[in-house]
Motif scaffolding. Structure first.
Motif, PDB file in Angstrom:
ATOM      1  N   GLU A 243      38.106  51.219  32.741  1.00  0.00           N
ATOM      2  CA  GLU A 243      37.832  50.266  33.811  1.00  0.00           C
ATOM      3  C   GLU A 243      37.321  51.039  35.024  1.00  0.00           C
ATOM      4  O   GLU A 243      37.872  52.078  35.390  1.00  0.00           O
ATOM      5  N   TRP A 244      36.284  50.512  35.653  1.00  0.00           N
ATOM      6  CA  TRP A 244      35.767  51.083  36.898  1.00  0.00           C
ATOM      7  C   TRP A 244      35.660  49.977  37.935  1.00  0.00           C
ATOM      8  O   TRP A 244      35.381  48.819  37.596  1.00  0.00           O
ATOM      9  N   GLY A 245      35.880  50.348  39.178  1.00  0.00           N
ATOM     10  CA  GLY A 245      35.802  49.371  40.247  1.00  0.00           C
ATOM     11  C   GLY A 245      34.581  49.621  41.121  1.00  0.00           C
ATOM     12  O   GLY A 245      34.240  50.775  41.400  1.00  0.00           O
TER      13      GLY A 245
ATOM     14  N   LYS B 118      32.951  48.264  44.788  1.00  0.00           N
ATOM     15  CA  LYS B 118      33.000  47.416  45.970  1.00  0.00           C
ATOM     16  C   LYS B 118      31.686  47.569  46.715  1.00  0.00           C
ATOM     17  O   LYS B 118      31.203  48.682  46.887  1.00  0.00           O
TER      18      LYS B 118
ATOM     19  N   ARG C  24      34.387  41.530  35.986  1.00  0.00           N
ATOM     20  CA  ARG C  24      35.203  40.555  36.675  1.00  0.00           C
ATOM     21  C   ARG C  24      34.975  40.678  38.174  1.00  0.00           C
ATOM     22  O   ARG C  24      34.923  41.782  38.706  1.00  0.00           O
TER      23      ARG C  24
ATOM     24  N   ASN D 289      36.595  40.004  41.669  1.00  0.00           N
ATOM     25  CA  ASN D 289      37.844  39.673  42.347  1.00  0.00           C
ATOM     26  C   ASN D 289      37.562  39.228  43.778  1.00  0.00           C
ATOM     27  O   ASN D 289      36.428  39.334  44.258  1.00  0.00           O
TER      28      ASN D 289
ATOM     29  N   ASN E  22      33.723  42.612  45.140  1.00  0.00           N
ATOM     30  CA  ASN E  22      34.851  43.421  44.697  1.00  0.00           C
ATOM     31  C   ASN E  22      34.969  43.226  43.193  1.00  0.00           C
ATOM     32  O   ASN E  22      35.597  42.281  42.733  1.00  0.00           O
ATOM     33  N   ALA E  23      34.316  44.098  42.456  1.00  0.00           N
ATOM     34  CA  ALA E  23      34.204  43.858  41.021  1.00  0.00           C
ATOM     35  C   ALA E  23      34.891  44.933  40.197  1.00  0.00           C
ATOM     36  O   ALA E  23      35.117  46.044  40.664  1.00  0.00           O
ATOM     37  N   ALA E  24      35.258  44.569  38.981  1.00  0.00           N
ATOM     38  CA  ALA E  24      35.800  45.530  38.024  1.00  0.00           C
ATOM     39  C   ALA E  24      34.997  45.405  36.738  1.00  0.00           C
ATOM     40  O   ALA E  24      34.622  44.297  36.339  1.00  0.00           O
TER      41      ALA E  24
ATOM     42  N   ASN F 293      42.365  44.970  34.884  1.00  0.00           N
ATOM     43  CA  ASN F 293      41.685  43.683  35.020  1.00  0.00           C
ATOM     44  C   ASN F 293      41.330  43.024  33.699  1.00  0.00           C
ATOM     45  O   ASN F 293      40.806  41.921  33.688  1.00  0.00           O
TER      46      ASN F 293
END
Lengths: 276, 148
Positions: A134-136, A138, A210, A212, A229-231, A270
């Motif tokens: 998982e990577w975030g 922003k 996703r 958020n 703000n995504a994952a 997530n």
């Protein structure tokens, strides 16, 4: 396998704090300290599935004590970090399913029951995320950038501008009010459209994505507004490409006042399976 | 595929290095995930997550500045009453001291007023305003209210 600390503390005086699930680990694999800075994290296993736990004192984690402590951010913050660190430590050995903060059990039997009941979905999910991370991402936008995005090109606003310059004082007041409102709506719309476009581009690399809730400026501590703000769940071999792609977007959209922030790799917070 | 090379003369393709975007595994990211995401399973201890939203806002507020604060070596959150139990206790102690001082000051003022009963220019002016005197509880006996 009971930890020495647990034996020392006695059965009624401690609880099991659950961090997550992984493929079966050896009891001595994890050297990570537990929630209270002592009591190592250790696995409780059922077949090839492990629950990662450590013992915590009941006095601190009873319902009453906990519900009080959870309001105290000085208490909470380091423990949230330790929770995350325990999961990160286990990630060195393979995929991990992270569990929500402060999931506690009174006995090993209860945890083994969870392992038994959820064996199929957990095992399947671990296989699924084995080669993924998982990577975030922003995305932030400079304060005036949204208006700039709209101001010059929007035909409705241009037309209104013409009317305002020709109108009487009284009429122009109302027209200006209307203009302000239209501007706000247009800014919102074009930011959303831009965000959607960027999200779609980033999604093209990912297995799952996703969006958020965006965080308030007070919370981010940045002057720019967070617009996305995504994952993303990425295949490990694609991560390099993804990061480069993101970096390219950062270059391309710099002039529009956009900033990109990357975080990861995370355990798949997530994208966890839902269970009953 | 050729154009990006212009942007990245120093970064070989596939290295996944980041130059223009920023890298931020902030505490905020951790909190967002640990408190809000992950598998939710019933444990044996029921924790109240009802005010998680409020909690999260304040944590985010906290961490947004903590990292900056840490860089600067400031621990302001220790002194924010909302954010910590210890700070709350300190706050209560301080309130108590303040109250004591306030009481002391009031006592002094009362003593001062009692010793000088002659009307000051201020009370003299009040006398001229009809009906106002009734609302002055400070000098019930010493301030002659305008006759009605």
């Amino acid at each position: 396998m009971d930890s020495p600390a647990r034996r020392k503390e006695g059965r009624e005086l401690s609880l099991y704090y659950l961090y997550g699930f992984s493929l079966a680990l050896e009891p001595f694999s994890l050297q990570e300290k537990g929630m209270e800075g002592e009591n190592n994290v250790f696995p409780l296993s059922y077949h090839d599935l492990s629950a990662l736990v450590s013992c915590v004192p009941l006095a601190v984690y009873s319902e009453k004590a906990l519900n009080e402590s959870l309001k105290d951010l000085e208490w909470l913050t380091p423990r949230v970090k330790r929770h995350e660190q325990a999961i990160k430590a286990a990630m060195q050995f393979g995929p991990v399913i992270p569990v929500r903060f402060c999931t506690l059990y009174k006995s090993r039997a209860r945890i083994l029951e969870v392992l038994r009941n959820q064996y199929e979905p957990f095992r399947a999910f671990l296989s699924f995320v084995q080669d993924k991370e998982e990577w975030g991402v922003k995305i932030y936008m400079a304060e005036e950038a949204g208006e700039k995005l709209v101001q010059k090109t929007n035909p409705v606003l241009r037309a209104l501008d013409d009317r305002i310059s020709a109108a009487s004082t009284g009429e122009s007041y109302f027209l200006r009010k209307r203009r302000e409102q239209i501007l706000r709506e247009e800014v919102e719309r074009s930011i959303e459209a831009l965000t959607e476009e960027l999200y779609a581009q980033l999604s093209s690399w990912s297995v799952a994505g996703r969006r958020n809730c965006v965080l308030d400026r007070r919370a981010t501590g940045r002057a720019e507004e967070m617009i996305c703000n995504a994952a993303f769940l990425l295949a490990k071999e694609i991560v390099g490409e993804f990061v480069e792609g993101l970096d390219r977007l950062a270059v391309d959209y710099k002039s529009q006042g956009l900033f990109f922030e990357l975080s990861g790799p995370w355990p798949p917070y997530n994208f966890c399976p839902r269970i009953q | 595929m050729s154009q990006p090379e212009l942007h990245y003369p120093l970064v070989p393709r596939g290295s996944g290095e980041i130059v223009h975007a920023t890298r931020g595994d902030t505490l905020s990211d951790v909190l967002e995930r640990v408190l809000d995401k992950g598998v939710v399973i019933a444990g044996d201890i029921a924790i109240r997550l009802m005010d998680i939203e409020l909690l999260t806002i304040h944590i985010r507020l906290l961490i947004a500045s903590v990292e900056k604060a840490k860089e600067m070596g400031i621990d302001w959150w220790e002194h924010n009453p909302f954010l910590s139990q210890k700070a709350r206790e300190r706050e209560e102690r301080r309130n108590l001291t303040e109250k004591e001082e306030e009481i002391k000051a009031l006592k002094e003022r009362v003593a001062q007023l009692e010793s000088s009963r002659s009307p000051s220019p201020l009370t003299a002016e009040r006398k001229t305003r009809k009906g106002r005197g009734k609302r002055e509880p400070e000098f019930p006996s010493s301030t002659p209210v305008s006759a009605e």
